[in-house]
Enzyme design. Structure first.
Site, PDB file in Angstrom:
ATOM      1  N   ARG A   4     -72.848 -58.959   3.333  1.00 47.07           N
ATOM      2  CA  ARG A   4     -73.391 -58.758   4.501  1.00 47.07           C
ATOM      3  C   ARG A   4     -72.723 -59.905   5.488  1.00 47.07           C
ATOM      4  NH1 ARG A   4     -79.232 -59.888   2.773  1.00 47.07           N
ATOM      5  NH2 ARG A   4     -79.645 -59.658   5.019  1.00 47.07           N
ATOM      6  N   ARG A  38     -74.480 -53.338  16.250  1.00 46.99           N
ATOM      7  CA  ARG A  38     -73.899 -54.267  15.397  1.00 46.99           C
ATOM      8  C   ARG A  38     -72.321 -54.035  15.377  1.00 46.99           C
ATOM      9  NH1 ARG A  38     -78.326 -54.968  11.515  1.00 46.99           N
ATOM     10  NH2 ARG A  38     -77.447 -56.355   9.769  1.00 46.99           N
ATOM     11  N   ARG A  41     -86.796 -65.634   1.092  1.00 49.89           N
ATOM     12  CA  ARG A  41     -87.527 -64.682   1.844  1.00 49.89           C
ATOM     13  C   ARG A  41     -88.391 -63.688   1.120  1.00 49.89           C
ATOM     14  NH1 ARG A  41     -84.585 -60.986   6.245  1.00 49.89           N
ATOM     15  NH2 ARG A  41     -83.267 -60.609   4.398  1.00 49.89           N
ATOM     16  N   LYS A  60     -84.073 -63.017  13.271  1.00 47.44           N
ATOM     17  CA  LYS A  60     -84.149 -61.958  14.196  1.00 47.44           C
ATOM     18  C   LYS A  60     -85.143 -61.190  14.100  1.00 47.44           C
ATOM     19  CE  LYS A  60     -80.372 -59.586  12.943  1.00 47.44           C
ATOM     20  NZ  LYS A  60     -80.058 -60.543  11.584  1.00 47.44           N
ATOM     21  N   ARG A 108     -85.853 -58.524  -0.978  1.00 48.35           N
ATOM     22  CA  ARG A 108     -85.102 -57.389  -0.518  1.00 48.35           C
ATOM     23  C   ARG A 108     -83.949 -57.139  -1.514  1.00 48.35           C
ATOM     24  NH1 ARG A 108     -84.112 -57.375   5.828  1.00 48.35           N
ATOM     25  NH2 ARG A 108     -81.884 -57.226   5.108  1.00 48.35           N
TER      26      ARG A 108
HETATM   27  P1  AP5 Z   1     -85.722 -62.976   9.270  1.00 52.84           P
HETATM   28  O1  AP5 Z   1     -86.359 -63.141  10.653  1.00 52.84           O
HETATM   29  O2  AP5 Z   1     -86.223 -62.199   8.407  1.00 52.84           O
HETATM   30  O3  AP5 Z   1     -83.977 -62.825   9.278  1.00 52.84           O
HETATM   31  P2  AP5 Z   1     -83.114 -61.675  10.057  1.00 52.84           P
HETATM   32  O4  AP5 Z   1     -82.163 -62.401  11.133  1.00 52.84           O
HETATM   33  O5  AP5 Z   1     -84.021 -60.508  10.593  1.00 52.84           O
HETATM   34  O6  AP5 Z   1     -82.235 -61.298   8.771  1.00 52.84           O
HETATM   35  P3  AP5 Z   1     -81.963 -60.038   8.086  1.00 52.84           P
HETATM   36  O7  AP5 Z   1     -81.552 -60.324   6.799  1.00 52.84           O
HETATM   37  O8  AP5 Z   1     -83.079 -59.169   8.432  1.00 52.84           O
HETATM   38  O9  AP5 Z   1     -80.722 -59.637   8.941  1.00 52.84           O
HETATM   39  P4  AP5 Z   1     -79.619 -58.338   8.636  1.00 52.84           P
HETATM   40  O10 AP5 Z   1     -79.169 -58.378   9.893  1.00 52.84           O
HETATM   41  O11 AP5 Z   1     -78.756 -58.836   7.456  1.00 52.84           O
HETATM   42  O12 AP5 Z   1     -80.536 -57.073   8.010  1.00 52.84           O
HETATM   43  P5  AP5 Z   1     -81.271 -55.764   8.730  1.00 52.84           P
HETATM   44  O13 AP5 Z   1     -82.335 -55.663   7.892  1.00 52.84           O
HETATM   45  O14 AP5 Z   1     -80.766 -56.037  10.068  1.00 52.84           O
HETATM   46  O15 AP5 Z   1     -85.610 -64.558   8.449  1.00 52.84           O
HETATM   47  C1  AP5 Z   1     -85.043 -64.584   7.095  1.00 52.84           C
HETATM   48  C2  AP5 Z   1     -85.952 -65.719   6.496  1.00 52.84           C
HETATM   49  O16 AP5 Z   1     -85.802 -67.067   7.216  1.00 52.84           O
HETATM   50  C3  AP5 Z   1     -87.488 -65.169   6.405  1.00 52.84           C
HETATM   51  O17 AP5 Z   1     -87.873 -65.546   5.099  1.00 52.84           O
HETATM   52  C4  AP5 Z   1     -88.110 -65.966   7.380  1.00 52.84           C
HETATM   53  O18 AP5 Z   1     -89.472 -66.137   7.001  1.00 52.84           O
HETATM   54  C5  AP5 Z   1     -87.332 -67.501   7.296  1.00 52.84           C
HETATM   55  N1  AP5 Z   1     -87.308 -67.906   8.913  1.00 52.84           N
HETATM   56  C6  AP5 Z   1     -86.948 -67.392  10.046  1.00 52.84           C
HETATM   57  N2  AP5 Z   1     -86.898 -67.995  10.960  1.00 52.84           N
HETATM   58  C7  AP5 Z   1     -87.013 -69.266  10.398  1.00 52.84           C
HETATM   59  C8  AP5 Z   1     -86.980 -70.642  10.949  1.00 52.84           C
HETATM   60  N3  AP5 Z   1     -86.900 -71.180  12.343  1.00 52.84           N
HETATM   61  N4  AP5 Z   1     -87.148 -71.624  10.089  1.00 52.84           N
HETATM   62  C9  AP5 Z   1     -87.445 -71.528   8.974  1.00 52.84           C
HETATM   63  N5  AP5 Z   1     -87.332 -70.240   8.159  1.00 52.84           N
HETATM   64  C10 AP5 Z   1     -87.238 -69.139   8.892  1.00 52.84           C
HETATM   65  O19 AP5 Z   1     -79.998 -54.779   7.931  1.00 52.84           O
HETATM   66  C11 AP5 Z   1     -79.963 -54.505   6.467  1.00 52.84           C
HETATM   67  C12 AP5 Z   1     -78.919 -53.502   6.266  1.00 52.84           C
HETATM   68  O20 AP5 Z   1     -79.188 -52.079   7.139  1.00 52.84           O
HETATM   69  C13 AP5 Z   1     -77.284 -53.887   6.935  1.00 52.84           C
HETATM   70  O21 AP5 Z   1     -76.856 -54.806   5.961  1.00 52.84           O
HETATM   71  C14 AP5 Z   1     -77.044 -52.558   6.945  1.00 52.84           C
HETATM   72  O22 AP5 Z   1     -76.534 -51.844   5.928  1.00 52.84           O
HETATM   73  C15 AP5 Z   1     -77.951 -51.836   7.566  1.00 52.84           C
HETATM   74  N6  AP5 Z   1     -78.122 -51.782   8.949  1.00 52.84           N
HETATM   75  C16 AP5 Z   1     -78.979 -52.211   9.785  1.00 52.84           C
HETATM   76  N7  AP5 Z   1     -78.830 -52.130  11.134  1.00 52.84           N
HETATM   77  C17 AP5 Z   1     -77.732 -51.384  11.013  1.00 52.84           C
HETATM   78  C18 AP5 Z   1     -76.908 -51.243  12.426  1.00 52.84           C
HETATM   79  N8  AP5 Z   1     -77.352 -51.270  13.523  1.00 52.84           N
HETATM   80  N9  AP5 Z   1     -75.678 -50.325  12.040  1.00 52.84           N
HETATM   81  C19 AP5 Z   1     -75.338 -50.208  10.621  1.00 52.84           C
HETATM   82  N10 AP5 Z   1     -76.071 -50.491   9.733  1.00 52.84           N
HETATM   83  C20 AP5 Z   1     -77.332 -51.188   9.885  1.00 52.84           C
HETATM   84 MG    MG Z   2     -84.390 -58.623   9.919  1.00 51.80          MG
END
Ligand code: AP5
Ligand code: MG
Ligand code: ZN
Length: 217
Positions: free
Chosen positions: A171, A88, A127, A13, A160
């Site tokens: 998660r 979410r 990552r 994402k 992270r």
């Molecule tokens: P990356 O692009 O970083 O993946 P992502 O989908 O952004 O994954 P996240 O871990 O950030 O998602 P998440 O939903 O768990 O965390 P968030 O920060 O939103 O890619 C991942 C890796 O793969 C990277 O190393 C990248 O380089 C590599 N990659 C990407 N594409 C690739 C490809 N095509 N091929 C190969 N490699 C690739 O949320 C974190 C926490 O915050 C949550 O657990 C929750 O506690 C809180 N939170 C956030 N938003 C909310 C909300 N709306 N409501 C409540 N709590 C929330």
């Molecule tokens: Mg992310």
């Protein structure tokens, strides 16, 4: 262009959102990045959010919805935005709808980045993230130009906190329980585009751009 990205942790994402900001000249709004910055800065929002994030749980809807409502008031959101990691829950989706309705707007598309679990684990374990600007790298698939340093801001990259194996599993469970129902919700509204998240970063992005052709900018 008003977009939402949904997908399992590690689906790409954040990676694809940054590319969309460049192509469509719209800001990325990552609730995860905003919350991590709040934790780092020790502000009240961060103090409240940290316990949930460390356990792989969702931060309460009221906190997240309020921060998104505030962020969407920014001048830079007039042309649109790409929401990364919000909504979410169904309650968040409804909150977003009413925020947008108040200003006579609606979402153009909700992009579901689909990725298998095995794939997600190898992406998250490799990552490395920039605590300065939030950009993510991958040790193998997307390494920084200088080892261990962010290309954009030079900050030392870190793993992270929530990328530890047991937190990743939590998660994923949270995603299945609270977020995956949104896929049907948006499908019924006719807003959903499903994009296979496999393949390299540019391949996925080409798919995404092709699927957005014809959607207003
Ligand atoms: P990356 O692009 O970083 O993946 P992502 O989908 O952004 O994954 P996240 O871990 O950030 O998602 P998440 O939903 O768990 O965390 P968030 O920060 O939103 O890619 C991942 C890796 O793969 C990277 O190393 C990248 O380089 C590599 N990659 C990407 N594409 C690739 C490809 N095509 N091929 C190969 N490699 C690739 O949320 C974190 C926490 O915050 C949550 O657990 C929750 O506690 C809180 N939170 C956030 N938003 C909310 C909300 N709306 N409501 C409540 N709590 C929330
Ligand atoms: Mg992310
Ligand atoms: Zn950086």
């Amino acid at each position: 262009m008003r977009l939402v990205l949904i997908g399992v942790p590690g689906a790409g994402k954040g990676t694809q959102a940054i590319k969309l900001t460049e192509t469509y000249d719209i800001p990325q709004i990552s609730t995860g990045d905003i919350l991590r910055a709040a934790v780092r800065d020790g502000i009240p929002l961060g103090r409240e959010a940290k316990g949930y994030m460390d356990r792989g749980r969702l931060v309460p809807d009221r906190l997240v919805a309020a921060l998104v409502a505030e962020r969407l008031k920014g001048d830079d959101c007039r042309k649109g935005f790409v929401l990364d990691g919000f909504p979410r829950t169904l309650a968040q989706a409804e909150a977003l709808e009413s925020i947008l309705e108040q200003v006579g707007e609606s979402l153009d598309r909700v992009i579901y980045l689909e990725l298998a679990e095995e794939e997600m684990v190898s992406r998250l374990s490799g990552r490395r993230s920039c605590p300065g600007c939030g950009k993510a790298y991958h040790l193998i698939f997307d390494p920084p130009r200088a080892p261990g340093r962010c290309d954009d801001c030079g900050t030392a990259l870190v793993q992270r906190e929530d990328d530890k194996e047991e937190t990743v599993r939590a998660r994923l469970r949270t995603y299945g329980r609270e977020t995956s129902p949104l896929i049907d919700y948006y499908r019924k509204k006719g807003a959903l585009i499903t994009i296979p998240g496999v393949g390299d970063i540019d391949e996925v992005f080409q798919r995404l751009v092709a699927s957005l052709a014809g959607v207003r900018e």
